[in-house]
Design a protein around this motif. Structure first.
Motif, PDB file in Angstrom:
ATOM      1  N   MET A 196       0.839  -1.145  -0.069  1.00 46.11           N
ATOM      2  CA  MET A 196       0.070   0.042  -0.054  1.00 46.11           C
ATOM      3  C   MET A 196       0.707   1.289   0.030  1.00 46.11           C
ATOM      4  O   MET A 196       0.373   2.313  -0.657  1.00 46.11           O
TER       5      MET A 196
ATOM      6  N   ASN B  52       2.682   1.951  -1.830  1.00 41.13           N
ATOM      7  CA  ASN B  52       3.012   2.605  -3.350  1.00 41.13           C
ATOM      8  C   ASN B  52       1.895   3.363  -3.554  1.00 41.13           C
ATOM      9  O   ASN B  52       1.982   4.118  -4.751  1.00 41.13           O
ATOM     10  N   ASN B  53       0.776   3.384  -2.842  1.00 38.91           N
ATOM     11  CA  ASN B  53      -0.262   4.267  -3.181  1.00 38.91           C
ATOM     12  C   ASN B  53      -0.117   5.661  -2.491  1.00 38.91           C
ATOM     13  O   ASN B  53      -1.010   6.528  -2.911  1.00 38.91           O
TER      14      ASN B  53
ATOM     15  N   VAL C 194       0.240   8.708  -4.519  1.00 35.92           N
ATOM     16  CA  VAL C 194      -0.889   9.150  -5.426  1.00 35.92           C
ATOM     17  C   VAL C 194      -1.625  10.069  -4.477  1.00 35.92           C
ATOM     18  O   VAL C 194      -2.231  10.996  -4.948  1.00 35.92           O
ATOM     19  N   HIS C 195      -1.890   9.546  -3.241  1.00 35.82           N
ATOM     20  CA  HIS C 195      -2.674  10.278  -2.460  1.00 35.82           C
ATOM     21  C   HIS C 195      -2.150  11.655  -1.791  1.00 35.82           C
ATOM     22  O   HIS C 195      -2.669  12.508  -1.812  1.00 35.82           O
TER      23      HIS C 195
ATOM     24  N   GLU D 291      -9.647   0.064  -2.776  1.00 38.04           N
ATOM     25  CA  GLU D 291      -8.318   0.493  -2.092  1.00 38.04           C
ATOM     26  C   GLU D 291      -7.160  -0.012  -3.003  1.00 38.04           C
ATOM     27  O   GLU D 291      -6.114   0.816  -2.902  1.00 38.04           O
TER      28      GLU D 291
ATOM     29  N   PRO E 112      -5.542   2.578  -7.105  1.00 44.94           N
ATOM     30  CA  PRO E 112      -4.336   3.383  -7.562  1.00 44.94           C
ATOM     31  C   PRO E 112      -3.165   2.496  -7.903  1.00 44.94           C
ATOM     32  O   PRO E 112      -2.468   2.686  -8.989  1.00 44.94           O
ATOM     33  N   LEU E 113      -2.925   1.337  -7.187  1.00 44.71           N
ATOM     34  CA  LEU E 113      -1.890   0.619  -7.377  1.00 44.71           C
ATOM     35  C   LEU E 113      -2.040  -0.167  -8.820  1.00 44.71           C
ATOM     36  O   LEU E 113      -1.345  -0.658  -9.411  1.00 44.71           O
TER      37      LEU E 113
ATOM     38  N   ARG F 154      -1.254   2.097 -11.534  1.00 41.29           N
ATOM     39  CA  ARG F 154       0.023   2.259 -11.610  1.00 41.29           C
ATOM     40  C   ARG F 154       0.548   1.001 -12.289  1.00 41.29           C
ATOM     41  O   ARG F 154       1.755   1.244 -13.298  1.00 41.29           O
TER      42      ARG F 154
END
Lengths: 226, 468
Positions: A188, A190-191, A194-195, B328, B331-332, B335
């Motif tokens: 996570m 990795n996210n 973005v946030h 959730e 975004p991953l 990517r």
């Protein structure tokens, strides 16, 4: 701000004490339940960090006794993981928050600050950096007084960074805070970028000056003014 | 072959063998006895004849007048050394009987019906063929050697023997069938307690550690077997519990040191004063500690699940939970340019532990993303099977896959298809073990299907549909 740290492991106590002192808290320590009770009855604290597993009177015993004596100092319990019963029992006895070991310092600091705000300083519950204000109670964020619409995750990230002001917080720790334990923070994290990108855009942080990137670690909000 | 069948066969075999021996003895006694009596009679008769003989030199022999009746109903012939017949009874004209050089009696069968020899016979036996029991006695008379051949017509025993033999065989078959039945029932009765013990022992597993076989206290062998099994269950239960406790305690004891390491390293990373060339090392160290942290958390979660401690079921919509989880990962997924399709039946209301199920879907999605390739695909399909009250979930991904030999091992603790890859992603090797345990706690099944190099699919069935 005075904090009582109750844990039977001297190394852990020393380490946490060092960080808390660095954050300009006054830290007292106790290695067992009875010593903790003595200190609590001797002088007032703003927050008590209380491990459950203690020699002598355990964490629950300490909590029970001080609540019976009408001492309502906020208490963060350090619980065993996965132990729902422990958590429930702690909250039933009047604990204000719980934190499972192993924990990160950023998480502990955020919890302490949240409790301190909830407790004594109700007059100024709002966190502020430059022209951005975050109200943990109403969960509203404003920029120059205008409401900003943040997603729950963006709000959590901003709040977490504000609680850890002037500290670099790693993506991993942020992922743990935002997504909790069920998600793998390695994945996570990795996210997070973005946030953070979305958060920066929404709060008008064009030059990345409010939420700064810290190479090799993660992000940090650096600003003394509130 | 089943023991029941084997016991049945042994009982039958032993019974048939005993009957066979018995019937053979009876058979031979019954066949031999009349011949022995006949032979004795023939010997007596021959003695009487010989002592009443008058033989003229070089001439025919004659019997004393008052001994004529000796010849009936016997077949008699006296032969001298030149093989000439010097005396013959009436029957000799009708039947020719070969002479054998033996002391024993022997039988000769003819094709002459009985009625020819015994004209005044009873009706029913008249058509039977005649046999002769023959004996040969050499004797001397005034220095010369003669041979007396004496025979008695008897009913043809062959036919009787065949009949007797058939009867005995039928009897053997009948007793064989009866023995089979008795054997089968007996074997069943002998084995009934074993079946009972087996039924209970068969249900013993790590989730039913408390079961024991009830003893009957009659101290027979089977009761002893049950007692031994119970003792074994005791020891197994002890080791199981000990092992689980050990894992939980070990993980528990690791929590504090890892917290210290984690806090220290995070503090170290706060310092701007770390020389640039040391920074990489500290970061690497931090990653390792975080991985240990993760591992210990998962171990504690797993042992909590193993000890069945946490099951708080509630009613909720599975659809919401699955969507939340997938959101959730969006975004991953973007990517990694992974396409994710979700096909779910509307409004599947389930009765389950929400937190555990959330964890389950997170773990499975986590794997589907982690082991997928750039630009790959994930397909999640969930339908309800009203007949069984099950929700069936298929989670397909275009990941590396698992070699066929390892397909069951993926649910084992610390199994990893490709060590380096999943470690790089921070996997603890416990994700699927946790998932399987959650599925089991909900009474479901989970399997992994895969085509190595192309795709992997999780197929699970959870009997958690709420009855509305």
């Amino acid at each position: 701000m005075r904090i009582l740290l109750v844990d039977d492991d001297p190394d852990l106590r020393a380490q946490v004490e060092r960080v808390l002192s660095g954050e300009r808290y006054l830290v007292e320590m106790a290695g067992d339940g009875d010593e903790a009770l003595e200190k609590i009855f001797a002088e007032p604290y703003d927050v008590i960090i209380l491990d459950i597993m203690l020699p002598g009177t355990d964490g629950f015993g300490v909590l029970k006794e001080l609540r019976e004596e009408k001492i309502d100092t906020p208490v963060i319990m350090l619980t065993a993981r996965g132990d729902v019963e422990d958590r429930v029992q702690g909250l039933d006895l009047g604990a204000d928050d719980y934190l499972a070991k192993p924990f990160s310092m950023a998480e502990l600091l955020a919890r302490i600050r949240a409790l301190l705000r909830r407790g004594g300083n109700t007059a100024h519950p709002v966190l502020q950096v430059r022209n951005i204000r975050l109200d943990p109670k109403s969960r509203e964020v404003t920029r120059d007084g205008a409401l900003i619409d943040l997603t729950p995750k963006e709000f959590l990230l901003l709040e977490f960074l504000l609680y850890n002001r002037n500290r670099a917080v790693s993506r991993f720790t942020m992922a743990e805070h935002v997504w909790g334990d069920a998600f793998d923070p390695f994945i996570m994290s990795n996210n997070i970028d973005v946030h953070i990108k979305n958060l920066r855009r929404k709060i008008g942080d064009d030059g990345n000056e409010i939420v700064r990137s810290v190479r090799g670690v993660g992000y940090m909000i650096k600003d003394g003014e509130e | 072959m089943k023991i029941r069948h084997r016991i049945t066969l042994w009982i039958t075999f032993a019974g048939i063998l005993a009957s066979l021996v018995l019937s053979l003895i009876v058979f031979f006694e019954m066949v031999e006895e009349p011949y022995e009596l006949l032979d004795q009679e023939l010997a007596r008769q021959a003695d009487a004849l010989i002592s009443n003989l008058r033989i003229l030199p070089k001439g025919p022999a004659s019997l004393a007048a008052n001994r004529q009746h000796f010849t009936s109903p016997y077949w008699l012939r006296i032969i001298d050394r030149q093989q000439r017949t010097i005396f013959a009874s009436e029957l000799v004209a009708t039947v020719d009987i070969p002479v054998r050089n033996t002391d024993e009696g022997y039988s000769v069968n003819t094709d002459i019906p009985l009625r020819k020899i015994f004209p005044d016979m009873e009706e029913d036996d008249r058509d039977e063929l005649t046999a002769f029991r023959v004996r040969v006695f050499p004797f001397e008379y005034s220095g010369e050697r003669f041979v007396l051949q004496i025979a008695r017509p008897v009913e043809n025993f062959n036919q009787e023997t065949v009949e007797l033999f058939t009867t005995i065989e039928l009897g053997l078959v009948a007793s064989g069938i009866v023995l089979l039945l008795i054997g089968y029932v007996t074997a069943g009765r002998i084995l009934a307690p074993i079946r009972r013990i087996n039924a209970i022992a068969g249900t013993f597993n790590e989730k039913t550690l408390n079961i024991r076989i009830p003893l009957r206290d009659n101290r027979d062998e089977l009761d002893e077997l049950a007692a031994s099994l119970n003792a074994m269950f005791d020891r197994l239960q002890y080791s199981f519990v000990r092992q689980k406790e050990f894992v939980a305690n070990a993980a528990h004891e690791l929590k504090t040191p890892i917290t210290i390491l984690r806090v220290s390293l995070e503090e170290l990373l706060q310092c701007d004063t770390i020389p640039e060339k040391e920074r990489g090392g500290v970061e690497k160290l931090t990653q390792t500690v975080l991985r240990m942290d993760r591992l210990v958390r998962n171990l504690l979660d797993l042992s909590a699940l193993e000890m069945d401690r946490t099951q708080g079921r509630e009613n909720f919509l599975l659809n919401d939970l699955v969507r939340e989880v997938i959101d959730e990962f969006q975004p991953l997924l973007q990517r990694m340019r992974i396409g994710c399709t979700l096909r779910m039946e509307e409004a599947m209301r389930v009765w389950a532990d929400r937190e555990q199920l959330r964890r389950l879907f997170i773990n499975l999605m986590d794997n589907a993303v982690k082991y997928n390739r750039e630009g790959g695909e994930i397909r999640l399909q969930a339908v309800s099977r009203d007949a069984t009250g099950e929700v069936q979930v298929l989670l397909f991904n275009t990941g590396e896959g698992v070699p066929a030999a390892d397909r069951d091992k993926v649910f084992d603790q610390f199994y990893r298809v490709e060590k380096s890859r999943s470690t790089a992603f921070g996997g603890s090797g416990l994700g699927l073990t946790l998932s399987k345990r959650i599925v089991e706690l909900h009474g479901g099944r989970i399997v992994l299907e895969s085509k190595p190099g192309q795709w992997t699919q999780i197929d699970m069935a959870l009997p958690i549909l709420s009855r509305s």
